[in-house]
Design a protein around this motif. Sequence first.
Motif, PDB file in Angstrom:
ATOM      1  N   GLN A  15      24.189  24.451  27.710  1.00 58.39           N
ATOM      2  CA  GLN A  15      24.000  23.621  28.506  1.00 58.39           C
ATOM      3  C   GLN A  15      23.012  24.405  30.209  1.00 58.39           C
ATOM      4  OE1 GLN A  15      28.146  23.103  30.273  1.00 58.39           O
ATOM      5  NE2 GLN A  15      28.196  21.034  29.195  1.00 58.39           N
ATOM      6  N   VAL A  16      22.881  25.605  30.058  1.00 52.74           N
ATOM      7  CA  VAL A  16      22.384  26.189  30.781  1.00 52.74           C
ATOM      8  C   VAL A  16      20.948  26.440  30.249  1.00 52.74           C
ATOM      9  CG1 VAL A  16      21.715  29.394  32.011  1.00 52.74           C
ATOM     10  CG2 VAL A  16      24.104  28.456  31.946  1.00 52.74           C
ATOM     11  N   ARG A  17      20.460  27.092  29.165  1.00 53.32           N
ATOM     12  CA  ARG A  17      19.416  26.687  28.832  1.00 53.32           C
ATOM     13  C   ARG A  17      18.684  25.237  28.994  1.00 53.32           C
ATOM     14  NH1 ARG A  17      19.240  28.081  22.995  1.00 53.32           N
ATOM     15  NH2 ARG A  17      17.282  27.370  22.857  1.00 53.32           N
ATOM     16  N   ALA A  18      19.363  24.432  28.503  1.00 58.69           N
ATOM     17  CA  ALA A  18      18.872  22.917  29.037  1.00 58.69           C
ATOM     18  C   ALA A  18      18.053  22.818  30.349  1.00 58.69           C
ATOM     19  CB  ALA A  18      19.786  21.947  28.485  1.00 58.69           C
ATOM     20  N   ALA A  19      19.283  23.031  31.411  1.00 60.40           N
ATOM     21  CA  ALA A  19      18.905  22.825  32.670  1.00 60.40           C
ATOM     22  C   ALA A  19      17.635  23.435  33.331  1.00 60.40           C
ATOM     23  CB  ALA A  19      19.872  23.548  33.439  1.00 60.40           C
ATOM     24  N   THR A  20      16.667  24.938  32.044  1.00 63.36           N
ATOM     25  CA  THR A  20      15.590  24.707  32.542  1.00 63.36           C
ATOM     26  C   THR A  20      14.572  24.575  31.516  1.00 63.36           C
ATOM     27  OG1 THR A  20      16.173  27.061  31.601  1.00 63.36           O
ATOM     28  CG2 THR A  20      16.785  26.484  34.200  1.00 63.36           C
ATOM     29  N   ALA A  21      14.962  24.129  30.876  1.00 64.06           N
ATOM     30  CA  ALA A  21      14.139  23.915  29.428  1.00 64.06           C
ATOM     31  C   ALA A  21      12.934  23.377  29.365  1.00 64.06           C
ATOM     32  CB  ALA A  21      14.841  23.845  28.344  1.00 64.06           C
ATOM     33  N   SER A  22      11.419  23.431  29.179  1.00 63.03           N
ATOM     34  CA  SER A  22      10.526  22.290  28.652  1.00 63.03           C
ATOM     35  C   SER A  22      11.196  21.019  28.167  1.00 63.03           C
ATOM     36  CB  SER A  22       8.857  22.782  28.470  1.00 63.03           C
ATOM     37  OG  SER A  22       9.830  23.336  26.909  1.00 63.03           O
ATOM     38  N   PRO A  23      10.186  19.734  27.828  1.00 62.39           N
ATOM     39  CA  PRO A  23      10.801  18.535  26.971  1.00 62.39           C
ATOM     40  C   PRO A  23      10.992  18.558  25.708  1.00 62.39           C
ATOM     41  CG  PRO A  23       9.665  17.785  29.083  1.00 62.39           C
ATOM     42  CD  PRO A  23       9.540  19.310  29.079  1.00 62.39           C
ATOM     43  N   ALA A  24       9.424  19.592  24.944  1.00 61.63           N
ATOM     44  CA  ALA A  24       9.651  20.607  23.814  1.00 61.63           C
ATOM     45  C   ALA A  24      10.515  21.498  22.965  1.00 61.63           C
ATOM     46  CB  ALA A  24       8.366  21.160  23.420  1.00 61.63           C
ATOM     47  N   VAL A  25      11.154  22.175  24.380  1.00 56.76           N
ATOM     48  CA  VAL A  25      12.148  22.536  23.614  1.00 56.76           C
ATOM     49  C   VAL A  25      13.944  21.896  23.917  1.00 56.76           C
ATOM     50  CG1 VAL A  25      13.827  25.265  24.731  1.00 56.76           C
ATOM     51  CG2 VAL A  25      11.035  25.516  24.785  1.00 56.76           C
ATOM     52  N   LEU A  26      13.902  21.306  24.740  1.00 57.39           N
ATOM     53  CA  LEU A  26      14.559  20.614  24.706  1.00 57.39           C
ATOM     54  C   LEU A  26      14.732  19.579  23.269  1.00 57.39           C
ATOM     55  CD1 LEU A  26      14.714  18.975  28.302  1.00 57.39           C
ATOM     56  CD2 LEU A  26      16.500  20.146  26.894  1.00 57.39           C
ATOM     57  N   VAL A  27      13.879  19.169  22.449  1.00 54.19           N
ATOM     58  CA  VAL A  27      13.545  18.630  21.506  1.00 54.19           C
ATOM     59  C   VAL A  27      13.649  19.794  20.089  1.00 54.19           C
ATOM     60  CG1 VAL A  27      12.336  17.559  19.632  1.00 54.19           C
ATOM     61  CG2 VAL A  27      12.277  16.253  22.180  1.00 54.19           C
ATOM     62  N   LEU A  28      13.421  21.369  20.236  1.00 52.83           N
ATOM     63  CA  LEU A  28      14.066  21.709  19.228  1.00 52.83           C
ATOM     64  C   LEU A  28      15.037  22.308  19.717  1.00 52.83           C
ATOM     65  CD1 LEU A  28      11.102  24.352  20.325  1.00 52.83           C
ATOM     66  CD2 LEU A  28      11.444  22.502  17.893  1.00 52.83           C
ATOM     67  N   MET A  29      15.695  22.695  21.080  1.00 49.06           N
ATOM     68  CA  MET A  29      17.190  22.615  21.070  1.00 49.06           C
ATOM     69  C   MET A  29      18.099  21.561  20.116  1.00 49.06           C
ATOM     70  SD  MET A  29      17.351  23.624  24.379  1.00 49.06           S
ATOM     71  CE  MET A  29      19.643  23.767  24.874  1.00 49.06           C
ATOM     72  N   LEU A  30      17.326  19.441  20.477  1.00 49.61           N
ATOM     73  CA  LEU A  30      17.828  19.208  19.173  1.00 49.61           C
ATOM     74  C   LEU A  30      18.560  19.093  18.060  1.00 49.61           C
ATOM     75  CD1 LEU A  30      17.063  15.931  22.003  1.00 49.61           C
ATOM     76  CD2 LEU A  30      19.745  16.335  21.889  1.00 49.61           C
TER      77      LEU A  30
END
Length: 128
Positions: A15-30
């Motif tokens: 949740q902490v990482r997602a709060a500050t991530a770019s859209p591309a990083v959010l896709v990588l997290m998914l």
Amino acid sequence: MYETGFDAYRQSEIQVRAATASPAVLVLMLLDGLLDELARAEGHLLARNYERKGNSIKKSMRILGALDASLDRSQGVELAENLHQLYAYCGRRLFKASVRNEAAGFGEVADLMRNIREGWEQVAARAA
């Protein structure tokens, strides 16, 4: 909700990482979450723990839905449509593999998602 304290810790870290991530990083997290769940599903299938396998498949389907919902159809319409079709195929393939208890289906989807992940890694690297 969480099986262990580690699971709760991991979820708060995500949740902490997602709060500050770019859209591309959010896709990588998914995509990372999807790959983790697919590995879990296969492990549960091999252990004959069908309830947990079903839960992992359910989570995998939700992640595929989130990936599909994140597509920006106003930018790169053809790419977005191709990804939409791929995510739909993966969902159908997971369902079929789950019903038939075919570990190979989980592996097929994981291979496809690893390829997609490689592309998103390049996008994230260029954006950084």
